[in-house]
Design an enzyme around this catalytic site. Structure first.
Site, PDB file in Angstrom:
ATOM      1  N   ASP A   1       0.849  -1.207   0.000  1.00 16.96           N
ATOM      2  CA  ASP A   1       0.000   0.000   0.000  1.00 16.96           C
ATOM      3  C   ASP A   1       0.875   1.245   0.000  1.00 16.96           C
ATOM      4  O   ASP A   1       1.987   1.241   0.535  1.00 16.96           O
ATOM      5  CB  ASP A   1      -0.917   0.009   1.238  1.00 16.96           C
TER       6      ASP A   1
ATOM      7  N   TYR B   1     -12.944   7.297 -14.297  1.00 19.13           N
ATOM      8  CA  TYR B   1     -12.927   6.090 -13.466  1.00 19.13           C
ATOM      9  C   TYR B   1     -13.515   4.903 -14.234  1.00 19.13           C
ATOM     10  O   TYR B   1     -12.932   3.812 -14.251  1.00 19.13           O
ATOM     11  CB  TYR B   1     -13.703   6.347 -12.173  1.00 19.13           C
TER      12      TYR B   1
HETATM   13  N1  LIG Z   1     -15.782   0.661  -2.485  1.00 21.10           N
HETATM   14  C1  LIG Z   1     -16.511   0.443  -3.577  1.00 21.10           C
HETATM   15  O1  LIG Z   1     -17.734   0.691  -3.613  1.00 21.10           O
HETATM   16  C2  LIG Z   1     -15.880  -0.166  -4.783  1.00 21.10           C
HETATM   17  C3  LIG Z   1     -16.725  -0.690  -5.784  1.00 21.10           C
HETATM   18  C4  LIG Z   1     -16.154  -1.280  -6.896  1.00 21.10           C
HETATM   19  C5  LIG Z   1     -14.784  -1.338  -7.037  1.00 21.10           C
HETATM   20  N2  LIG Z   1     -13.989  -0.814  -6.058  1.00 21.10           N
HETATM   21  C6  LIG Z   1     -12.551  -0.915  -6.275  1.00 21.10           C
HETATM   22  O2  LIG Z   1     -11.994  -1.630  -5.187  1.00 21.10           O
HETATM   23  C7  LIG Z   1     -10.651  -1.240  -4.986  1.00 21.10           C
HETATM   24  C8  LIG Z   1     -10.434  -0.907  -3.526  1.00 21.10           C
HETATM   25  O3  LIG Z   1     -11.300   0.177  -3.209  1.00 21.10           O
HETATM   26  P1  LIG Z   1     -11.733   0.528  -1.714  1.00 21.10           P
HETATM   27  O4  LIG Z   1     -13.141   0.996  -1.791  1.00 21.10           O
HETATM   28  O5  LIG Z   1     -11.343  -0.553  -0.782  1.00 21.10           O
HETATM   29  O6  LIG Z   1     -10.820   1.821  -1.495  1.00 21.10           O
HETATM   30  P2  LIG Z   1     -10.088   2.399  -0.189  1.00 21.10           P
HETATM   31  O7  LIG Z   1      -9.754   3.821  -0.527  1.00 21.10           O
HETATM   32  O8  LIG Z   1     -10.923   2.129   1.003  1.00 21.10           O
HETATM   33  O9  LIG Z   1      -8.765   1.548  -0.136  1.00 21.10           O
HETATM   34  C9  LIG Z   1      -7.848   1.644  -1.187  1.00 21.10           C
HETATM   35  C10 LIG Z   1      -6.458   1.383  -0.683  1.00 21.10           C
HETATM   36  O10 LIG Z   1      -5.582   1.576  -1.799  1.00 21.10           O
HETATM   37  C11 LIG Z   1      -4.484   2.353  -1.382  1.00 21.10           C
HETATM   38  N3  LIG Z   1      -3.926   3.079  -2.514  1.00 21.10           N
HETATM   39  C12 LIG Z   1      -4.442   4.176  -3.125  1.00 21.10           C
HETATM   40  N4  LIG Z   1      -3.588   4.590  -4.088  1.00 21.10           N
HETATM   41  C13 LIG Z   1      -2.534   3.735  -4.078  1.00 21.10           C
HETATM   42  C14 LIG Z   1      -1.347   3.653  -4.822  1.00 21.10           C
HETATM   43  N5  LIG Z   1      -1.037   4.583  -5.758  1.00 21.10           N
HETATM   44  N6  LIG Z   1      -0.493   2.646  -4.575  1.00 21.10           N
HETATM   45  C15 LIG Z   1      -0.768   1.727  -3.611  1.00 21.10           C
HETATM   46  N7  LIG Z   1      -1.872   1.772  -2.857  1.00 21.10           N
HETATM   47  C16 LIG Z   1      -2.752   2.765  -3.085  1.00 21.10           C
HETATM   48  C17 LIG Z   1      -5.034   3.288  -0.297  1.00 21.10           C
HETATM   49  O11 LIG Z   1      -4.007   3.777   0.554  1.00 21.10           O
HETATM   50  C18 LIG Z   1      -6.019   2.370   0.406  1.00 21.10           C
HETATM   51  O12 LIG Z   1      -5.399   1.664   1.465  1.00 21.10           O
HETATM   52  C19 LIG Z   1     -10.401  -0.069  -5.943  1.00 21.10           C
HETATM   53  O13 LIG Z   1      -9.743  -0.524  -7.097  1.00 21.10           O
HETATM   54  C20 LIG Z   1     -11.812   0.406  -6.275  1.00 21.10           C
HETATM   55  O14 LIG Z   1     -11.876   1.044  -7.528  1.00 21.10           O
HETATM   56  C21 LIG Z   1     -14.506  -0.245  -4.948  1.00 21.10           C
END
Ligand SMILES: NC(=O)c1ccc[n+]([C@@H]2O[C@H](COP(=O)([O-])OP(=O)(O)OC[C@H]3O[C@@H](n4cnc5c(N)ncnc54)[C@H](O)[C@@H]3O)[C@@H](O)[C@H]2O)c1
Length: 253
Positions: A36, A151
């Site tokens: 991360d 996105y």
């Molecule tokens: N939460 C939702 O509703 C949802 C729905 C569909 C898809 N997603 C996808 O799921 C994945 C995780 O999302 P989430 O909701 O858990 O997000 P989140 O923001 O809660 O967690 C994301 C994590 O990624 C890390 N991160 C961000 N940029 C980074 C980088 N450049 N290098 C390394 N780490 C990095 C952050 O520090 C964080 O710990 C993403 O790809 C998101 O697009 C989320």
């Protein structure tokens, strides 16, 4: 246990969906690399694992940092059986013409080009282990979403990339799949919900978009991820799996 003896490298694993995934993988016997950009949080998450785990600071858009993260994992564990490309960013909530070039470039770099870097760095190890790659995409990459043009573009590209990679790496016994959540309550979604014009209404809206009637937590994604990473899914590749409670199904009353 489904992942006994396996080493799983998960990006964006310090919080949200990634954190649920590493916890679930560790419960199934995997040793995990918690990768991360927030290194302190990655260390904290790694310390929660029941067995040996590694917290690694790495910005997935930085090729050299990704190479170092893969090398550190191999130094410590000697193998990599799975790469889960989960790190992603969501902002901005805008149409394409309202998106700045810097926002476009950042979204593409973190959500999409990162898969290029992790694949280049980890492929030799995955060939050795006949391992697997999992991508966290998003349902909007299949069906679209208003006000999230850049996105949606990253997630749509990730979905077609998953299929192309599945074909390219099948001769090496490497499976490549993607998971498509709809909404999942994580820090990212909470932040995006707070930016909307009616933050309170967004909660009931998010419940209603899911056919099953509620917006879930990350555990539902983690359970699907464990299955796809495990040998139970040994004949599944190029699969784009909605884990969406039916959010994509049409003609509701
Ligand atoms: N939460 C939702 O509703 C949802 C729905 C569909 C898809 N997603 C996808 O799921 C994945 C995780 O999302 P989430 O909701 O858990 O997000 P989140 O923001 O809660 O967690 C994301 C994590 O990624 C890390 N991160 C961000 N940029 C980074 C980088 N450049 N290098 C390394 N780490 C990095 C952050 O520090 C964080 O710990 C993403 O790809 C998101 O697009 C989320």
């Amino acid at each position: 246990m489904l992942l006994e003896g396996k080493v799983v490298f998960v990006t964006g694993a310090a919080s949200g969906i990634g954190r649920e995934c590493v916890l679930a993988c560790a419960r199934e016997g995997a040793r995990v690399a918690v990768v991360d950009v927030d290194g302190a949080k990655a260390e904290v998450t790694a310390a929660e694992m029941p067995q040996s785990a590694l917290g690694i600071t790495c910005d997935v858009s930085d090729a050299a940092a990704v190479e170092r993260a893969v090398a550190t994992t191999l130094d410590r564990f000697g193998r990599i059986d799975a790469v889960h490309n989960n790190a992603g960013v969501g902002a901005p909530s805008t149409t394409l013409d309202e998106t700045s070039e810097a926002e476009w470039d950042r979204l593409l770099a973190v959500n999409l080009k990162s898969v290029f870097w992790t694949t280049r760095a980890a492929l030799p190890a995955l060939k050795q282990s006949r391992g697997t790659i999992l991508n966290t995409a998003n349902l909007v990459g299949l069906i679209g979403q208003a006000n999230h043009a850049a996105y949606c573009a990253t997630k749509g590209a990730m979905i077609s990339l998953t299929k192309a990679m599945a074909l390219d790496y099948a001769p090496f016994g490497i499976r490549v799949n993607a998971i498509c959540p709809a909404g999942v309550w994580t820090p990212m979604l909470a932040e995006r919900a707070a930016q909307q014009s009616d933050p309170a209404g967004i909660h009931s809206y998010l419940d209603r978009i899911h056919g099953l009637g509620y917006c879930p937590q990350g555990d539902v994604i983690a359970d699907a991820a464990v299955f796809l990473l495990s040998d139970r899914a040994r004949f599944i590749t190029g699969c784009i799996l909605p884990v969406s409670g039916g959010a994509e199904l049409g003609y509701r009353r």
